[in-house]
Design a protein around this motif. Sequence first.
Motif, PDB file in Angstrom:
ATOM      1  N   SER A 136       0.499  -1.094  -0.248  1.00  0.00           N
ATOM      2  CA  SER A 136       0.214   0.228  -0.121  1.00  0.00           C
ATOM      3  C   SER A 136       0.734   1.448  -0.375  1.00  0.00           C
ATOM      4  CB  SER A 136      -0.976  -0.285   1.249  1.00  0.00           C
ATOM      5  OG  SER A 136      -0.692   0.389   2.626  1.00  0.00           O
ATOM      6  N   VAL A 137       2.105   1.146   0.518  1.00  0.00           N
ATOM      7  CA  VAL A 137       3.051   2.263   0.381  1.00  0.00           C
ATOM      8  C   VAL A 137       3.385   2.432  -1.069  1.00  0.00           C
ATOM      9  CG1 VAL A 137       5.160   3.285   1.380  1.00  0.00           C
ATOM     10  CG2 VAL A 137       3.464   1.650   2.831  1.00  0.00           C
TER      11      VAL A 137
ATOM     12  N   ASN B  53       2.005   2.194  -3.778  1.00  0.00           N
ATOM     13  CA  ASN B  53       0.604   1.966  -4.466  1.00  0.00           C
ATOM     14  C   ASN B  53       0.271   3.294  -4.205  1.00  0.00           C
ATOM     15  OD1 ASN B  53      -1.824   1.830  -5.271  1.00  0.00           O
ATOM     16  ND2 ASN B  53      -1.856  -0.600  -5.941  1.00  0.00           N
ATOM     17  N   TYR B  54      -0.172   4.150  -5.001  1.00  0.00           N
ATOM     18  CA  TYR B  54      -0.875   5.488  -5.049  1.00  0.00           C
ATOM     19  C   TYR B  54      -2.055   5.777  -5.297  1.00  0.00           C
ATOM     20  CZ  TYR B  54       3.699   6.947  -6.499  1.00  0.00           C
ATOM     21  OH  TYR B  54       5.532   7.297  -6.895  1.00  0.00           O
ATOM     22  N   HIS B  55      -2.553   4.780  -5.310  1.00  0.00           N
ATOM     23  CA  HIS B  55      -3.867   4.100  -5.330  1.00  0.00           C
ATOM     24  C   HIS B  55      -4.975   4.055  -4.025  1.00  0.00           C
ATOM     25  CE1 HIS B  55      -4.843   5.427  -9.253  1.00  0.00           C
ATOM     26  NE2 HIS B  55      -3.922   4.166  -9.432  1.00  0.00           N
ATOM     27  N   GLN B  56      -3.690   3.354  -2.625  1.00  0.00           N
ATOM     28  CA  GLN B  56      -4.146   3.009  -1.219  1.00  0.00           C
ATOM     29  C   GLN B  56      -3.202   4.263  -0.316  1.00  0.00           C
ATOM     30  OE1 GLN B  56      -2.884  -0.892  -2.437  1.00  0.00           O
ATOM     31  NE2 GLN B  56      -4.674  -1.709  -2.113  1.00  0.00           N
ATOM     32  N   ASN B  57      -4.353   4.106   1.478  1.00  0.00           N
ATOM     33  CA  ASN B  57      -4.013   4.912   2.117  1.00  0.00           C
ATOM     34  C   ASN B  57      -3.184   4.125   3.039  1.00  0.00           C
ATOM     35  OD1 ASN B  57      -3.481   6.322   4.689  1.00  0.00           O
ATOM     36  ND2 ASN B  57      -4.866   7.732   3.291  1.00  0.00           N
ATOM     37  N   PRO B  58      -2.126   3.781   3.239  1.00  0.00           N
ATOM     38  CA  PRO B  58      -1.701   3.082   3.926  1.00  0.00           C
ATOM     39  C   PRO B  58      -1.923   2.884   5.647  1.00  0.00           C
ATOM     40  CG  PRO B  58      -0.021   3.926   3.129  1.00  0.00           C
ATOM     41  CD  PRO B  58      -0.769   5.128   2.393  1.00  0.00           C
TER      42      PRO B  58
ATOM     43  N   VAL C  99       3.389   2.080  13.393  1.00  0.00           N
ATOM     44  CA  VAL C  99       3.138   1.767  13.242  1.00  0.00           C
ATOM     45  C   VAL C  99       2.838   2.365  11.240  1.00  0.00           C
ATOM     46  CG1 VAL C  99       2.050  -0.530  11.335  1.00  0.00           C
ATOM     47  CG2 VAL C  99       1.909  -0.265  14.525  1.00  0.00           C
ATOM     48  N   VAL C 100       2.118   3.187  11.292  1.00  0.00           N
ATOM     49  CA  VAL C 100       1.899   3.600  10.155  1.00  0.00           C
ATOM     50  C   VAL C 100       3.429   4.223   9.865  1.00  0.00           C
ATOM     51  CG1 VAL C 100       0.903   5.816   8.898  1.00  0.00           C
ATOM     52  CG2 VAL C 100      -0.696   4.243  10.288  1.00  0.00           C
ATOM     53  N   SER C 101       4.132   5.130  10.943  1.00  0.00           N
ATOM     54  CA  SER C 101       5.588   5.776  10.640  1.00  0.00           C
ATOM     55  C   SER C 101       6.341   4.774   9.963  1.00  0.00           C
ATOM     56  CB  SER C 101       5.950   6.904  11.679  1.00  0.00           C
ATOM     57  OG  SER C 101       7.112   7.178  11.647  1.00  0.00           O
ATOM     58  N   ARG C 102       6.319   3.360  10.794  1.00  0.00           N
ATOM     59  CA  ARG C 102       7.498   2.844   9.576  1.00  0.00           C
ATOM     60  C   ARG C 102       7.476   2.427   8.834  1.00  0.00           C
ATOM     61  NH1 ARG C 102      11.687   1.367  13.104  1.00  0.00           N
ATOM     62  NH2 ARG C 102       9.607   0.811  14.884  1.00  0.00           N
ATOM     63  N   ILE C 103       5.419   1.765   9.123  1.00  0.00           N
ATOM     64  CA  ILE C 103       5.559   1.042   7.598  1.00  0.00           C
ATOM     65  C   ILE C 103       6.398   1.638   6.102  1.00  0.00           C
ATOM     66  CG2 ILE C 103       3.824  -0.268   5.673  1.00  0.00           C
ATOM     67  CD1 ILE C 103       2.660  -1.800   8.464  1.00  0.00           C
TER      68      ILE C 103
END
Length: 218
Positions: free
Chosen positions: A52-53, A55-60, A100-104
Amino acid sequence: MEKVLIYTSTEGIKEHTEMLNKMVPFTQQVYNDFKAIGVTVTLQDLKPLFHSVVNYHQNPSSMIEGFVRQYFVAKVGGQTFNGVPADVSSLIKIPDVSQVVSRIQHYGTLKGTNTYYSPELMEINNDVVSAKSDAIETIEARFTYYSENDRGAEVAQKLFDLSEQLNGLRDYFKIDRFSNLYLEPVHGLERYNNRYRPDLRFIREEERRYPNYVAEGN
């Protein structure tokens, strides 16, 4: 007809081995971050989150929050009220997933856009992420290309004979990339390190065109 070794991509092996060595500690950090908020992930769970990171069409952030919510919903299990199934997803308090978001989000920076996450090369035992004992052998096999049927074997052998002759001419006339005696590209061959070799894509196309081909003498 016996399979013919076309070539082994040493660059592919080197690149994927380096990425595996980067991804193991990175995956361990992400695993630990999830563990800290009460979520135990599998290697397969992480694949869509990592992708998801890039892929510009997804929000991580949304994907991770949704994943964590579903994790706790599944953990709570089906609840009923007077025998009627209850929707408990809206009642579950989602822990702070910012770490988690920051890490991914660093996933895409490990090696630009050429980041490879291969869960099949890793394993988790007692909360420790490591490369499988046969991971390097798996990578080497992945980047070692053989003919896949009789047509491919026959075409590959003919291309090897042709490339040997052309490389011999280059050596005889001392032709290199800076020479005026430049040999044009040849259909079925590719230039690699200023040498000719069989073109894998050409061979695969021949194999697809003639799947039932039987070489003479077989």
